[in-house]
Scaffold this motif. Sequence first.
Motif, PDB file in Angstrom:
ATOM      1  N   ALA A   3       9.351  38.420 100.548  1.00 20.14           N
ATOM      2  CA  ALA A   3       7.928  38.192 100.296  1.00 20.14           C
ATOM      3  C   ALA A   3       7.742  36.929  99.457  1.00 20.14           C
ATOM      4  O   ALA A   3       8.635  36.529  98.712  1.00 20.14           O
ATOM      5  N   PHE A   4       6.573  36.306  99.598  1.00 13.84           N
ATOM      6  CA  PHE A   4       6.225  35.191  98.733  1.00 13.84           C
ATOM      7  C   PHE A   4       5.995  35.764  97.328  1.00 13.84           C
ATOM      8  O   PHE A   4       5.173  36.660  97.156  1.00 13.84           O
TER       9      PHE A   4
ATOM     10  N   ASP B 113       6.142  37.671 107.479  1.00 15.85           N
ATOM     11  CA  ASP B 113       5.747  38.368 108.707  1.00 15.85           C
ATOM     12  C   ASP B 113       4.291  38.796 108.655  1.00 15.85           C
ATOM     13  O   ASP B 113       3.566  38.684 109.659  1.00 15.85           O
ATOM     14  N   GLU B 114       3.848  39.286 107.501  1.00 18.38           N
ATOM     15  CA  GLU B 114       2.447  39.704 107.362  1.00 18.38           C
ATOM     16  C   GLU B 114       1.506  38.516 107.533  1.00 18.38           C
ATOM     17  O   GLU B 114       0.503  38.599 108.249  1.00 18.38           O
TER      18      GLU B 114
ATOM     19  N   ALA C  13       2.157  35.635 108.975  1.00 17.12           N
ATOM     20  CA  ALA C  13       2.253  35.093 110.332  1.00 17.12           C
ATOM     21  C   ALA C  13       1.449  35.920 111.321  1.00 17.12           C
ATOM     22  O   ALA C  13       0.873  35.377 112.272  1.00 17.12           O
ATOM     23  N   ALA C  14       1.394  37.222 111.105  1.00 14.52           N
ATOM     24  CA  ALA C  14       0.621  38.089 111.995  1.00 14.52           C
ATOM     25  C   ALA C  14      -0.880  37.851 111.831  1.00 14.52           C
ATOM     26  O   ALA C  14      -1.632  37.867 112.810  1.00 14.52           O
ATOM     27  N   ASP C  15      -1.316  37.592 110.594  1.00 12.44           N
ATOM     28  CA  ASP C  15      -2.738  37.393 110.314  1.00 12.44           C
ATOM     29  C   ASP C  15      -3.196  35.955 110.521  1.00 12.44           C
ATOM     30  O   ASP C  15      -4.340  35.710 110.917  1.00 12.44           O
ATOM     31  N   GLU C  16      -2.308  34.997 110.218  1.00 14.78           N
ATOM     32  CA  GLU C  16      -2.688  33.588 110.255  1.00 14.78           C
ATOM     33  C   GLU C  16      -1.614  32.745 110.950  1.00 14.78           C
ATOM     34  O   GLU C  16      -0.999  31.869 110.328  1.00 14.78           O
ATOM     35  N   PRO C  17      -1.362  32.988 112.219  1.00 16.58           N
ATOM     36  CA  PRO C  17      -0.268  32.268 112.894  1.00 16.58           C
ATOM     37  C   PRO C  17      -0.440  30.751 112.897  1.00 16.58           C
ATOM     38  O   PRO C  17       0.541  30.017 112.724  1.00 16.58           O
ATOM     39  N   GLU C  18      -1.650  30.269 113.064  1.00 16.03           N
ATOM     40  CA  GLU C  18      -1.864  28.824 113.087  1.00 16.03           C
ATOM     41  C   GLU C  18      -1.635  28.208 111.709  1.00 16.03           C
ATOM     42  O   GLU C  18      -1.085  27.098 111.591  1.00 16.03           O
ATOM     43  N   ALA C  19      -2.021  28.938 110.668  1.00  9.63           N
ATOM     44  CA  ALA C  19      -1.821  28.446 109.309  1.00  9.63           C
ATOM     45  C   ALA C  19      -0.336  28.359 108.983  1.00  9.63           C
ATOM     46  O   ALA C  19       0.128  27.382 108.390  1.00  9.63           O
ATOM     47  N   VAL C  20       0.414  29.373 109.376  1.00  8.89           N
ATOM     48  CA  VAL C  20       1.853  29.368 109.120  1.00  8.89           C
ATOM     49  C   VAL C  20       2.528  28.246 109.900  1.00  8.89           C
ATOM     50  O   VAL C  20       3.403  27.543 109.389  1.00  8.89           O
ATOM     51  N   SER C  21       2.095  28.047 111.143  1.00  5.72           N
ATOM     52  CA  SER C  21       2.658  26.965 111.951  1.00  5.72           C
ATOM     53  C   SER C  21       2.401  25.608 111.306  1.00  5.72           C
ATOM     54  O   SER C  21       3.298  24.753 111.244  1.00  5.72           O
TER      55      SER C  21
END
Length: 200
Positions: free
Chosen positions: A20-21, A87-88, A90-98
């Motif tokens: 986790a962060f 993972d949490e 990325a599931a909620d904010e995939p574009e932000a994580v990318s």
Amino acid sequence: MSSRLILVSHAPTTATRAAAFPRDEPLDAHGLADATALAGALSRVDEVRCGPARRCVQTATALGLTPTLDEELRDGDLGRWAGRTLDEVAADEPEAVSAWLTDPAAAPHGGESLTDLLDRTARWLRGLPDVARTVVAVTHPMVVRACVVNAIHATPASFWRIDIAPLTATVLRGGAGRWTLRTTAGPVDRVAGRSGTGRR
């Protein structure tokens, strides 16, 4: 003149084990025990600095060191993602994580971008006195990775290809603007055997 910089990543916390962060959490029981078992391994050094987070201070103290707090060794600021797993998010904010993983200037979490972190650690490395001595810096994996990228003049993308485990030591030798990577993420007790003479 050549300095020796030993970058020690803090011992594990609950967030470390959960991938986790982190927030400003303390070491977990196992992390504290692991660090305490290495007490005295880094006794022959000239200066000890550590990040202001509890996990860094606790790690340094458990190692038997008396550090000076250094704000520039604070962890990368991940803003509103703190406390959540990748993972949490990325599931909620995939574009932000990318964006975060591909654009060094992106800070979709509202905290510090990779560019900001690299700039901060570059300043910190430049600010170390250019004298022959051994310095230990107890800090965070993100900070250690950023220091390595700066030391070898790598691209920002290289940051994501460096793995720094808890309670490992990464050794740089040199001085302002001319660092050489000597050891990457070696065990603290093994690196300590090459720390040379000095004082705590």
